[in-house]
Motif scaffolding. Sequence first.
Motif, PDB file in Angstrom:
ATOM      1  N   GLN A 140      -5.431  -9.784  -7.525  1.00 58.37           N
ATOM      2  CA  GLN A 140      -6.614  -9.969  -7.822  1.00 58.37           C
ATOM      3  C   GLN A 140      -7.010  -8.605  -8.347  1.00 58.37           C
ATOM      4  O   GLN A 140      -8.722  -8.533  -8.881  1.00 58.37           O
ATOM      5  CB  GLN A 140      -7.114 -10.337  -6.638  1.00 58.37           C
ATOM      6  CG  GLN A 140      -6.983 -11.666  -5.668  1.00 58.37           C
ATOM      7  CD  GLN A 140      -7.886 -12.125  -4.683  1.00 58.37           C
ATOM      8  OE1 GLN A 140      -8.086 -11.330  -3.613  1.00 58.37           O
ATOM      9  NE2 GLN A 140      -9.167 -12.462  -4.004  1.00 58.37           N
ATOM     10  N   TYR A 141      -6.297  -7.921  -7.695  1.00 55.52           N
ATOM     11  CA  TYR A 141      -6.863  -6.455  -8.133  1.00 55.52           C
ATOM     12  C   TYR A 141      -5.587  -5.892  -8.018  1.00 55.52           C
ATOM     13  O   TYR A 141      -4.068  -6.198  -7.959  1.00 55.52           O
ATOM     14  CB  TYR A 141      -7.429  -6.208  -7.143  1.00 55.52           C
ATOM     15  CG  TYR A 141      -7.426  -5.578  -5.652  1.00 55.52           C
ATOM     16  CD1 TYR A 141      -6.764  -4.561  -5.097  1.00 55.52           C
ATOM     17  CD2 TYR A 141      -8.001  -7.106  -4.914  1.00 55.52           C
ATOM     18  CE1 TYR A 141      -6.056  -4.804  -3.768  1.00 55.52           C
ATOM     19  CE2 TYR A 141      -7.060  -6.957  -3.479  1.00 55.52           C
ATOM     20  CZ  TYR A 141      -6.589  -5.890  -2.851  1.00 55.52           C
ATOM     21  OH  TYR A 141      -6.459  -6.103  -1.356  1.00 55.52           O
ATOM     22  N   ALA A 142      -5.264  -4.147  -8.825  1.00 58.61           N
ATOM     23  CA  ALA A 142      -3.898  -3.460  -8.561  1.00 58.61           C
ATOM     24  C   ALA A 142      -4.398  -2.350  -8.061  1.00 58.61           C
ATOM     25  O   ALA A 142      -5.824  -1.981  -7.863  1.00 58.61           O
ATOM     26  CB  ALA A 142      -3.894  -2.666 -10.488  1.00 58.61           C
ATOM     27  N   GLU A 143      -3.877  -1.574  -7.563  1.00 58.54           N
ATOM     28  CA  GLU A 143      -3.971  -0.574  -5.962  1.00 58.54           C
ATOM     29  C   GLU A 143      -3.659   0.266  -6.352  1.00 58.54           C
ATOM     30  O   GLU A 143      -2.645   0.837  -5.998  1.00 58.54           O
ATOM     31  CB  GLU A 143      -3.951  -1.092  -4.862  1.00 58.54           C
ATOM     32  CG  GLU A 143      -5.012  -0.867  -3.195  1.00 58.54           C
ATOM     33  CD  GLU A 143      -4.668  -1.243  -2.440  1.00 58.54           C
ATOM     34  OE1 GLU A 143      -5.730  -0.575  -1.779  1.00 58.54           O
ATOM     35  OE2 GLU A 143      -3.214  -2.306  -1.672  1.00 58.54           O
ATOM     36  N   LEU A 144      -4.562   1.805  -5.584  1.00 59.49           N
ATOM     37  CA  LEU A 144      -3.183   2.825  -5.705  1.00 59.49           C
ATOM     38  C   LEU A 144      -3.519   3.406  -4.045  1.00 59.49           C
ATOM     39  O   LEU A 144      -4.889   3.502  -4.202  1.00 59.49           O
ATOM     40  CB  LEU A 144      -3.960   4.105  -5.963  1.00 59.49           C
ATOM     41  CG  LEU A 144      -3.400   3.843  -8.026  1.00 59.49           C
ATOM     42  CD1 LEU A 144      -3.781   4.788  -8.494  1.00 59.49           C
ATOM     43  CD2 LEU A 144      -1.536   4.362  -7.811  1.00 59.49           C
ATOM     44  N   GLU A 145      -3.147   4.215  -3.147  1.00 49.74           N
ATOM     45  CA  GLU A 145      -3.516   5.224  -1.749  1.00 49.74           C
ATOM     46  C   GLU A 145      -3.656   6.722  -2.246  1.00 49.74           C
ATOM     47  O   GLU A 145      -2.987   7.027  -2.805  1.00 49.74           O
ATOM     48  CB  GLU A 145      -2.124   5.098  -1.403  1.00 49.74           C
ATOM     49  CG  GLU A 145      -2.660   3.229  -0.523  1.00 49.74           C
ATOM     50  CD  GLU A 145      -3.714   3.177  -0.001  1.00 49.74           C
ATOM     51  OE1 GLU A 145      -3.838   3.993   1.110  1.00 49.74           O
ATOM     52  OE2 GLU A 145      -3.305   1.609   0.098  1.00 49.74           O
ATOM     53  N   VAL A 146      -4.846   6.779  -2.384  1.00 51.66           N
ATOM     54  CA  VAL A 146      -5.294   7.887  -2.427  1.00 51.66           C
ATOM     55  C   VAL A 146      -6.051   9.008  -1.110  1.00 51.66           C
ATOM     56  O   VAL A 146      -5.994  10.605  -2.101  1.00 51.66           O
ATOM     57  CB  VAL A 146      -6.285   7.729  -3.534  1.00 51.66           C
ATOM     58  CG1 VAL A 146      -5.866   7.306  -4.734  1.00 51.66           C
ATOM     59  CG2 VAL A 146      -7.915   7.252  -3.284  1.00 51.66           C
ATOM     60  N   ALA A 147      -5.152   8.855  -0.532  1.00 53.93           N
ATOM     61  CA  ALA A 147      -6.424   9.754   0.620  1.00 53.93           C
ATOM     62  C   ALA A 147      -5.671  11.232   1.007  1.00 53.93           C
ATOM     63  O   ALA A 147      -6.022  11.713   1.665  1.00 53.93           O
ATOM     64  CB  ALA A 147      -6.414   8.737   2.313  1.00 53.93           C
TER      65      ALA A 147
END
Length: 215
Positions: A140-147
């Motif tokens: 559904q989507y591609a994700e990155l953790e940027v916090a």
Amino acid sequence: MADIVLEAKKRDAVGKNKVNKLRQQAIVPGVVYAKDKDNVNVQFTSRDFEKVLSQAGTSTIIDLNIDGEKVAVLIKDYQMHPFKSQFFHVDFQAINAKESIRVNVPVYLNGRDDIRVEPSVLVQNIDTVEVECLPMYIPQYAELEVAEMQIGDSFTVADLDIAKDNNITILLEDDEVICSLQEPQEEVIEDEEEANSDAADVPTVNETEEKENEE
């Protein structure tokens, strides 16, 4: 069978005038494209399509129920009014479960509101990526953790969560930068009064000539 269903009918109306009459009734014309098959003209209500689009986007398989016959499709493309909630046309791609398909999926930056570095600017260079895979593996989507990003940090295509899935091929180079955390650029704005003062100090042509005559 997909979880999301769009009710549709085969469309006999073709040509600009007839199609415009459909739109005036809040009915959207569309076409279903399938490999090695004839295209199918369809129509459906604008209200139903808007609801399905909000749920599925362009990367989730839906069932297009055409006069009682369900066809698994992706919303491939759609055209709409630039500032009204009015859809002009929709293209659907019929899905063959045994054949790979190319589709664009959105890139989500998870935790962007949790970045603690201030001041900072999170710059996103790529907001969708094209992937190729069997329909059952379409993300559904591609994700990155940027916090936890710090100034100067960047993430590339290789860092996306779906890059680790052997069933999915991302059709971009691994080193393409998705996003980076940067210091804000300070815009130097010249003080208006100072600018006017500097301008006043510049002699005019007449003043220059008078000074030369005095000398």
